[in-house]
Design an enzyme around this catalytic site. Sequence first.
Site, mmCIF file in Angstrom:
data_model
loop_
_atom_site.group_PDB
_atom_site.id
_atom_site.type_symbol
_atom_site.label_atom_id
_atom_site.label_comp_id
_atom_site.label_asym_id
_atom_site.label_seq_id
_atom_site.Cartn_x
_atom_site.Cartn_y
_atom_site.Cartn_z
ATOM 1 N N GLU A 38 73.181 35.955 0.877
ATOM 2 C CA GLU A 38 73.252 34.615 1.491
ATOM 3 C C GLU A 38 73.099 34.622 3.011
ATOM 4 O OE1 GLU A 38 76.651 32.349 -0.119
ATOM 5 O OE2 GLU A 38 76.364 33.654 -1.862
ATOM 6 N N HIS A 40 70.855 36.497 4.651
ATOM 7 C CA HIS A 40 69.396 36.384 4.816
ATOM 8 C C HIS A 40 68.929 34.976 4.442
ATOM 9 C CE1 HIS A 40 69.924 40.789 3.766
ATOM 10 N NE2 HIS A 40 69.232 40.894 4.876
ATOM 11 N N GLU A 151 73.150 36.700 14.000
ATOM 12 C CA GLU A 151 74.164 37.106 14.993
ATOM 13 C C GLU A 151 75.026 38.242 14.455
ATOM 14 O OE1 GLU A 151 76.432 33.707 16.174
ATOM 15 O OE2 GLU A 151 74.765 32.839 17.301
ATOM 16 N N LYS A 152 75.001 38.431 13.137
ATOM 17 C CA LYS A 152 75.724 39.541 12.511
ATOM 18 C C LYS A 152 75.404 40.857 13.238
ATOM 19 C CE LYS A 152 76.919 42.409 9.018
ATOM 20 N NZ LYS A 152 76.167 43.575 9.404
ATOM 21 N N SER A 188 76.702 41.739 3.873
ATOM 22 C CA SER A 188 75.819 42.823 4.293
ATOM 23 C C SER A 188 75.291 43.530 3.052
ATOM 24 C CB SER A 188 76.608 43.815 5.152
ATOM 25 O OG SER A 188 75.906 45.040 5.254
ATOM 26 N N SER A 189 74.045 43.999 3.152
ATOM 27 C CA SER A 189 73.479 44.767 2.035
ATOM 28 C C SER A 189 74.325 46.000 1.770
ATOM 29 C CB SER A 189 72.042 45.194 2.368
ATOM 30 O OG SER A 189 71.289 44.074 2.764
HETATM 31 P P1 AMP Z 1 68.774 43.461 7.416
HETATM 32 O O1 AMP Z 1 68.063 43.213 6.134
HETATM 33 O O2 AMP Z 1 70.166 43.969 7.262
HETATM 34 O O3 AMP Z 1 67.945 44.247 8.411
HETATM 35 O O4 AMP Z 1 68.957 42.026 8.076
HETATM 36 C C1 AMP Z 1 67.869 41.171 8.290
HETATM 37 C C2 AMP Z 1 68.319 40.007 9.136
HETATM 38 O O5 AMP Z 1 69.362 39.301 8.469
HETATM 39 C C3 AMP Z 1 68.889 40.444 10.499
HETATM 40 O O6 AMP Z 1 68.436 39.538 11.505
HETATM 41 C C4 AMP Z 1 70.374 40.347 10.275
HETATM 42 O O7 AMP Z 1 71.110 40.115 11.466
HETATM 43 C C5 AMP Z 1 70.463 39.142 9.345
HETATM 44 N N1 AMP Z 1 71.726 39.159 8.604
HETATM 45 C C6 AMP Z 1 72.251 40.184 7.872
HETATM 46 N N2 AMP Z 1 73.460 39.861 7.388
HETATM 47 C C7 AMP Z 1 73.726 38.601 7.815
HETATM 48 C C8 AMP Z 1 74.830 37.700 7.647
HETATM 49 N N3 AMP Z 1 75.897 38.035 6.957
HETATM 50 N N4 AMP Z 1 74.738 36.476 8.235
HETATM 51 C C9 AMP Z 1 73.649 36.122 8.950
HETATM 52 N N5 AMP Z 1 72.576 36.926 9.146
HETATM 53 C C10 AMP Z 1 72.610 38.156 8.597
#
Ligand code: AMP
Length: 290
Positions: A38, A40, A151-152, A188-189
């Site tokens: 959610e 993403h 912003e995470k 988070s993934s």
């Molecule tokens: P990642 O797939 O972890 O590289 O994340 C891709 C994008 O999604 C990045 O800009 C992250 O900051 C954002 N993102 C990851 N987790 C969250 C979250 N819980 N809330 C908002 N954005 C997120």
Amino acid sequence: MSSFQVLTTVKELRSYLEEARSAGSSIGLVPTMGFLHEGHASLINASTDQRDVTIVSIYVNPLQFSPDEDFSDYPRDISSDLKLCDKHGTDVVFAPSEEEIKTFFPTTPIHLREVTKTFEGESRPTHFQGVATVVMALFEIVGESHAYFGEKDFQQLTVVKQLVEDHELPIKIVGCATVREEDGLAKSSRNVYLSADERSQSSVLYQALKVGAEAVSRGETSTQIIESLIRETIETSPLAKIDYVGVVDSSSFEIPNKIVTEVRLLVACNFGQARLIDNLPAKKKVGSDH
Ligand code: AMP
């Protein structure tokens, strides 16, 4: 524009974008490493609300992992990712192979500012160079657009804004608020790595950040005191291994001598196999001077 599609080559994506632009469409880009949740989805929603066409890139970037990190174990589930993207109104998922995207990597190391040497940059020395390499390649491929980041990953958001500024790229960076589980844990993934005990203790990160933010709001100006309050709260959880706790200026990411008005509180912590990061804004309430 036409309905949801998955593209794997730069040629196909560029031809899609050319058609979209000639129809006068604005472009939103959401870079991700897949295993979408959610958090993403909130970035995708922001883009579909604000732009005519939304491109979600899915690429697990090996360059942002160091050899001892979890690149090969990083969770992947492309079919569920495609469903989420479709459900949230994505127009195109761009899922390139390494060979495909590699040709767009800058050929010389990217100059990064001092902000990349502290916190995440100190714990993961090659991380931001890896992030910057792939982000620059995506920006080069997609061209003029708005790009949505969470912003995470607050330090990453700062670094990406600086990249755009330093290279005068035709990209507008849009930061989106962190999406959390009910108990406050940032989605988070990597949360799938948590055992049941680790998962139940991991909400301590958000609680600790809130303790810090409340103290700033009441008028505490010492970064050391705020850091100690955050650490002490995290240390109530026996499974938490703190990597860093920090207080930084929200725009420059520099460590202030004293908290004047607004700062960002940062934490990174290991729970078993999972390395979790989180952050929260903290602002002094008007009239709360000591
Ligand atoms: P990642 O797939 O972890 O590289 O994340 C891709 C994008 O999604 C990045 O800009 C992250 O900051 C954002 N993102 C990851 N987790 C969250 C979250 N819980 N809330 C908002 N954005 C997120």
